[in-house]
Design a protein around this motif. Structure first.
Motif, PDB file in Angstrom:
ATOM      1  N   THR A 157       0.844  -1.257  -0.008  1.00 40.58           N
ATOM      2  CA  THR A 157       0.024  -0.097  -0.010  1.00 40.58           C
ATOM      3  C   THR A 157       0.791   1.208   0.045  1.00 40.58           C
ATOM      4  N   GLY A 158       2.205   1.205   0.154  1.00 43.26           N
ATOM      5  CA  GLY A 158       2.909   2.029  -0.145  1.00 43.26           C
ATOM      6  C   GLY A 158       3.041   3.224   1.140  1.00 43.26           C
ATOM      7  N   THR A 159       2.789   2.375   2.419  1.00 45.09           N
ATOM      8  CA  THR A 159       2.554   3.283   3.676  1.00 45.09           C
ATOM      9  C   THR A 159       3.599   3.083   4.651  1.00 45.09           C
ATOM     10  N   ALA A 160       3.992   4.140   5.100  1.00 41.11           N
ATOM     11  CA  ALA A 160       5.052   4.097   6.325  1.00 41.11           C
ATOM     12  C   ALA A 160       4.440   3.582   7.522  1.00 41.11           C
ATOM     13  N   PRO A 161       5.212   2.854   8.462  1.00 41.48           N
ATOM     14  CA  PRO A 161       4.458   2.160   9.578  1.00 41.48           C
ATOM     15  C   PRO A 161       3.891   3.359  10.546  1.00 41.48           C
ATOM     16  N   GLU A 162       4.464   4.399  10.602  1.00 37.88           N
ATOM     17  CA  GLU A 162       4.028   5.288  11.515  1.00 37.88           C
ATOM     18  C   GLU A 162       2.596   6.118  10.956  1.00 37.88           C
ATOM     19  N   ASP A 163       2.280   5.711   9.837  1.00 36.00           N
ATOM     20  CA  ASP A 163       1.273   6.325   9.256  1.00 36.00           C
ATOM     21  C   ASP A 163       0.088   5.334   9.180  1.00 36.00           C
ATOM     22  N   ALA A 164       0.059   3.986   9.613  1.00 34.74           N
ATOM     23  CA  ALA A 164      -0.672   2.938  10.074  1.00 34.74           C
ATOM     24  C   ALA A 164      -1.130   2.394  11.169  1.00 34.74           C
ATOM     25  N   ILE A 165      -2.251   1.964  11.548  1.00 34.46           N
ATOM     26  CA  ILE A 165      -2.835   1.622  12.650  1.00 34.46           C
ATOM     27  C   ILE A 165      -3.425   0.232  12.646  1.00 34.46           C
ATOM     28  N   MET A 166      -3.216  -0.850  13.418  1.00 33.59           N
ATOM     29  CA  MET A 166      -3.801  -2.134  13.353  1.00 33.59           C
ATOM     30  C   MET A 166      -4.739  -2.279  14.573  1.00 33.59           C
ATOM     31  N   VAL A 167      -5.926  -2.821  13.923  1.00 35.78           N
ATOM     32  CA  VAL A 167      -7.058  -2.958  14.821  1.00 35.78           C
ATOM     33  C   VAL A 167      -7.262  -4.552  15.055  1.00 35.78           C
ATOM     34  N   GLY A 168      -7.282  -5.028  16.303  1.00 36.06           N
ATOM     35  CA  GLY A 168      -7.092  -6.443  16.762  1.00 36.06           C
ATOM     36  C   GLY A 168      -7.707  -6.731  18.155  1.00 36.06           C
ATOM     37  N   ASP A 169      -7.745  -8.041  18.402  1.00 36.53           N
ATOM     38  CA  ASP A 169      -8.310  -8.505  19.531  1.00 36.53           C
ATOM     39  C   ASP A 169      -7.488  -9.365  20.348  1.00 36.53           C
ATOM     40  N   GLN A 179       5.987  -5.042  16.771  1.00 40.59           N
ATOM     41  CA  GLN A 179       7.426  -5.123  16.222  1.00 40.59           C
ATOM     42  C   GLN A 179       7.547  -4.522  14.711  1.00 40.59           C
ATOM     43  N   ALA A 180       6.368  -4.403  14.075  1.00 42.08           N
ATOM     44  CA  ALA A 180       6.211  -3.505  12.883  1.00 42.08           C
ATOM     45  C   ALA A 180       6.359  -2.095  12.925  1.00 42.08           C
ATOM     46  N   GLY A 181       6.314  -1.748  14.234  1.00 43.32           N
ATOM     47  CA  GLY A 181       6.430  -0.108  14.359  1.00 43.32           C
ATOM     48  C   GLY A 181       4.954   0.673  14.096  1.00 43.32           C
ATOM     49  N   VAL A 182       3.795  -0.043  14.235  1.00 45.61           N
ATOM     50  CA  VAL A 182       2.528   0.054  13.791  1.00 45.61           C
ATOM     51  C   VAL A 182       1.792   0.571  15.160  1.00 45.61           C
ATOM     52  N   ASP A 183       0.888   1.617  15.175  1.00 45.68           N
ATOM     53  CA  ASP A 183       0.142   1.945  16.356  1.00 45.68           C
ATOM     54  C   ASP A 183      -1.039   0.766  16.273  1.00 45.68           C
TER      55      ASP A 183
END
Length: 222
Positions: A157-169, A179-183
């Motif tokens: 997606t051409g996205t930097a880690p700091e510009d992404a966020i993970m939603v999980g349970d 580990q990936a540097g993602v919020d």
């Protein structure tokens, strides 16, 4: 004030759909068919989010026979597919929230412990093929909590880690994202308790999908 994001990555089971009970039931039936001990439901809930090989190894560490594990996988797929005539329900407001995101400037992705065949099947039912900008499944890359799944999504997606966020349970979602540097947004209604997710420093602990949408509101431009 919330930061702005470009990409929202969702786990599937336990985050978007309420499938934990079905997964636990099918794992127990598969174990019975294979002649393995039937474990407590909480033990089965604990491995939700992992790829099947990793899940089976964690559940039955003393079983090294590949034939036994292959049969366990086959029987699990048999029982799960047999219940797919009645698909697991989405959590409240998930479908509306995703529709809002797809109409906005935000990119969306899925990072799941499901197989590619399993995810494609449910996307077919929903008519959502092509709706997400990227998807990754456990049988086509490294299983959670290894960060490779997220790194591939970020690259695609051409996205930097700091510009992404993970939603999980689950802890596996939180650990992978860290580990990936993602919020991270921790969902409190899924397989793992919110107390188990707190040590991974989520930027939000959510108990309803509307909480996620409210948090992302600053990033959404229709």
């Amino acid at each position: 004030m919330n930061k702005q994001y470009q990409l929202v990555i969702f786990d599937w089971d336990g985050t978007l759909i309420d499938s934990a009970g079905r997964i636990c039931q099918c794992l127990a039936l598969a174990a019975e068919d294979t002649g393995l001990d039937i474990l407590e439901a909480e033990q089965y809930r604990d491995i939700i989010g992992l790829g099947l090989p990793e899940a089976f190894r964690k559940l039955y560490p003393g079983v090294s026979c590949a034939t036994t594990m292959d049969r366990m996988r086959d029987r699990y797929s048999h029982h799960f597919l047999g219940r797919e005539d009645s698909p697991s329900e989405f959590y409240e407001r998930v479908e509306e929230g995703l529709a809002c995101l797809w109409e906005s400037n935000l990119k969306t992705a899925v990072a799941t412990g499901k197989s590619r065949r399993g995810l494609n099947r449910v996307l077919d039912v929903c008519g959502w093929h092509g709706a997400f900008d990227a998807t990754r499944c456990a049988d086509e890359t490294r299983s959670k909590p290894h960060p490779q799944m997220l790194m591939e999504i970020l690259e695609e997606t051409g996205t930097a880690p700091e510009d992404a966020i993970m939603v999980g349970d689950t802890e596996y979602d939180m650990d992978m994202a860290r580990q990936a540097g993602v919020d991270r947004i921790a969902m409190g209604y899924g397989a793992h308790s919110i107390d188990r997710l707190a040590p991974y420093a989520p930027v939000l602990s959510a108990h309803h999908f509307d909480d996620v949408m409210a948090f992302l509101d600053r990033s959404i431009v229709s």
